[in-house]
Every structure is written in structure tokens, then in C-alpha cells.
Design a protein around this motif. Structure first.
Motif, short mmCIF file in Angstrom:
data_model
loop_
_atom_site.label_atom_id
_atom_site.label_comp_id
_atom_site.label_asym_id
_atom_site.label_seq_id
_atom_site.Cartn_x
_atom_site.Cartn_y
_atom_site.Cartn_z
N ALA A 100 1.44 -1.21 -0.03
CA ALA A 100 -0.02 0.57 0.12
C ALA A 100 0.68 1.39 -0.38
CB ALA A 100 -1.05 -0.11 1.66
N GLU A 101 1.89 0.90 0.91
CA GLU A 101 2.90 2.66 0.91
C GLU A 101 2.81 3.39 -0.78
OE1 GLU A 101 5.07 5.82 2.03
OE2 GLU A 101 2.97 4.27 2.92
N TRP A 103 2.56 1.64 -3.80
CA TRP A 103 1.73 2.27 -4.16
C TRP A 103 1.13 3.44 -4.31
CZ3 TRP A 103 -0.61 1.04 -9.06
CH2 TRP A 103 -0.22 0.17 -9.76
N LYS A 104 1.67 3.48 -3.29
CA LYS A 104 1.04 5.59 -3.20
C LYS A 104 1.72 6.53 -3.46
CE LYS A 104 -0.97 5.85 1.99
NZ LYS A 104 -0.99 5.47 2.95
N THR A 143 -3.84 6.06 -11.88
CA THR A 143 -3.00 6.23 -11.27
C THR A 143 -5.12 5.79 -10.73
OG1 THR A 143 -2.74 8.77 -11.42
CG2 THR A 143 -3.81 8.81 -9.46
N SER A 145 -8.06 4.52 -7.75
CA SER A 145 -8.38 5.32 -6.85
C SER A 145 -8.11 4.37 -5.17
CB SER A 145 -9.89 5.21 -6.17
OG SER A 145 -10.17 3.74 -6.94
N GLU A 146 -8.12 4.93 -4.09
CA GLU A 146 -7.34 3.93 -3.15
C GLU A 146 -8.36 2.75 -2.53
OE1 GLU A 146 -7.91 4.94 1.81
OE2 GLU A 146 -7.78 6.66 0.31
N ASP A 147 -9.60 2.85 -3.09
CA ASP A 147 -10.71 1.42 -2.93
C ASP A 147 -9.69 1.23 -3.86
OD1 ASP A 147 -12.37 2.41 -1.54
OD2 ASP A 147 -13.24 3.16 -2.51
N ILE A 149 -7.39 0.11 -5.11
CA ILE A 149 -5.27 -0.06 -4.79
C ILE A 149 -6.05 -1.25 -3.79
CG2 ILE A 149 -3.44 0.29 -3.51
CD1 ILE A 149 -3.01 2.74 -4.65
N ASP A 150 -7.25 -0.87 -2.50
CA ASP A 150 -7.27 -1.77 -1.87
C ASP A 150 -7.68 -2.80 -2.19
OD1 ASP A 150 -6.65 0.28 0.10
OD2 ASP A 150 -8.35 0.65 0.70
#
Length: 208
Positions: A100-101, A103-104, A143, A145-147, A149-150
Motif C-alpha cells: 500500500a505504501e 502504491w501511494k 492513478t 483510486s484508494e478503493d 488499490i485496496d
């Protein structure tokens, strides 16, 4: 003569099979951290090439009398990115938190995917020639979204692959494009492997 792939990667195996080769798979079991520790401040290219050669040699040493004539191919990949002004070499994330880190930083950016290749020719049980080289390919990330990526991390796919993404799997949804050889990003460059095979005296078409 057998083509021996020194990797458990299903992506590398798939690339080779689609290209006409059904290799014998032998996993090297190399301690990657130990190999890296023997190098003094290596560049990404030097590191992946050293790891690829170590993997190929380990497989050569494990071949028995049932495989007296072979070409053994070892590969290793890592992603190089600049985060906050610092160049970083990243391998497999291993944990969801690390993925997660990463991918940010990866989202909307670019990275250089370095793949080291090593080919060792074995004749009558003896290694007679070795050729090594690396390839660097620029990867342009979208890019998500956060969803997204999760959800991607929850599949587990990015945890076991260099850089935390794939080009030929679910990660392909989040890659805008590549500048260079796509097969190298998947894990094994067909053009470079053909060249290295020729360097040790083997024509790739003889292995089809």
C-alpha cells in the motif's frame, strides 16, 4: 538439450510456453539477501544481474545425470523509483502494508523495471559457457483510486512480485504503458534471452 528455467514464476513460464518452449522448471533456492550482502553498493542493474547469475549457477549445481545437456536460465527483477528525491530499489512487498505504501508513490508516476538474465550452457554435466546481461524498461503507472488499490492488494497478487505489480495479471489494469520490452516487465525478456543463448552457442529455434 533441455531448456531449464531456474524460477518458480508462473509468469515467466507462461511467457516461454507461449513462445514455443516448454522448459524444465528447477527452483534455485538462492538466499537473495546473502547474495546482495556480498556486493558493495550495487546499482540496480548489477544487483539483478548478480542474483540472476547466482540462481542459474545454483540450478546448474543441482542438475543430475538425467539432465546432462542443458541451457539454464536465471532471472531476477526489481523496480527502481525516485520517492521524495531518493532513488529506491524495491523487490517483492511481502506485506499488504508495504504494498500500500509503495502504491501511494507509484500511482501516476514512472519506474524503471530492471531484469537481470543469466544463461549457462551445460554439456555432459559440465558448465561450459555463461552469458549475463540486464534490461531496463520504463513503466508508466496510472492513478488508481484508494478503493482500487485496496482491492488489488487484497487479492494477494502484488505481494509476491517485483515492484508490487504485474503487467500480465490484475496489475495490468493500473499500468498506462511501458517503454521497452514488455516481456522483460513480465519477468523474462525473449529478445535478450535469444541473444544470450546465441552467446553460449545455442539457437533458440533449436529449442522450439
Amino acid at each position: 538439450m533441455r531448456f531449464v528455467l531456474g524460477s518458480a514464476s508462473p509468469a515467466r513460464l507462461s511467457v516461454l510456453r507461449a513462445a514455443g518452449i516448454d522448459p524444465l522448471v528447477r527452483v534455485s533456492g538462492v538466499d537473495e539477501d546473502a547474495v546482495a550482502a556480498r556486493l558493495s553498493d550495487p546499482s540496480p542493474a548489477e544487483l539483478v544481474t548478480a542474483l540472476a547469475e547466482a540462481k542459474a549457477q545454483a540450478v546448474v549445481d543441482s542438475l543430475g545425470e538425467d539432465v546432462p545437456d542443458a541451457v539454464v536460465v536465471g532471472c531476477d527483477s526489481m523496480l527502481s523509483m525516485n520517492w521524495d528525491g531518493v532513488d529506491r530499489i524495491v523487490g517483492k512487498p511481502a506485506t499488504p502494508e508495504i504494498a500500500a505504501e509503495r502504491w501511494k508513490h507509484m500511482a501516476g508516476g514512472t519506474g524503471e523495471l530492471f531484469t537481470g538474465h543469466a544463461v549457462v550452457r551445460v554439456e555432459e554435466g559440465v558448465a561450459t559457457a555463461t552469458a549475463t546481461r540486464h534490461l531496463a524498461t520504463t513503466v508508466r503507472f496510472s492513478t488508481p483510486s484508494e478503493d482500487e488499490i485496496d482491492a488489488y492488494i487484497a487479492t494477494g497478487e502484488p505481494l509476491a512480485v517485483a515492484g508490487g505489480f504485474t503487467l500480465d495479471g490484475l496489475g495490468g489494469w493500473f499500468v498506462e504503458g511501458v517503454d521497452g520490452d514488455p516481456s522483460s516487465v513480465i519477468g523474462i525478456s525473449l529478445p535478450l534471452t535469444r541473444t544470450l543463448l546465441a552467446d553460449v552457442g545455442v539457437s533458440v529455434v533449436s529449442l522450439w
